[in-house]
Design a protein around this motif. Sequence first.
Motif: not given
Length: 181
Positions: A108-120
């Motif tokens: 989904g997203t990190y705590g600060h709102g940035e989208k988690v990369p698909t690779r991750t």
Amino acid sequence: MAVPLTAFAVGAVVAVLLGVLGKAHDPTLSGTTTLGFSTVLAMKTVLSVVIGVLAVGQVVGALWLYGKLGIAAPSWLGSAHRVSGTVALLLAVFVGYHCLWSLGLESGTYGHGEKVPTRTVVHGVLGCVVFGAIVVKVVAVRSKRAPGWFLPLAGGLLFALLIAVVLTSAGWYLTEKGWPS
């Protein structure tokens, strides 16, 4: 079929439980080590490359032991195969612990709102599935009642998953940042 089905069921439970742990756990560097590298990620990268090399060696060794290379296997190969497989397993547990403990299972997203990369996300899910596949492979190696196709299937599956995990982690790191210090 009872042995393979049971092994796959137990492996699936292990993978799901690791994923749940990875999602529920608050990632922390407390309780981790870098083994002298600059970061946990750098350490995991180097050990993942070693795991990848050992995995390739496991496939070559298995093919050689089972006479698929057309060359007689030396007497020491069985012992070397078992030892290198054990080392690969221990390193995988060490790296997997550091992944889940220090990073968790991100989606989904990190705590600060940035989208988690698909690779991750793919790497995290595959990492959990690797440990399920390890369970399947150990059952395949140890079982006296499993069908003959089970061990090569379990070994091939584990190899493919390990290589995918290494490529989505160490492969990415080496491409983006170069060899760790």
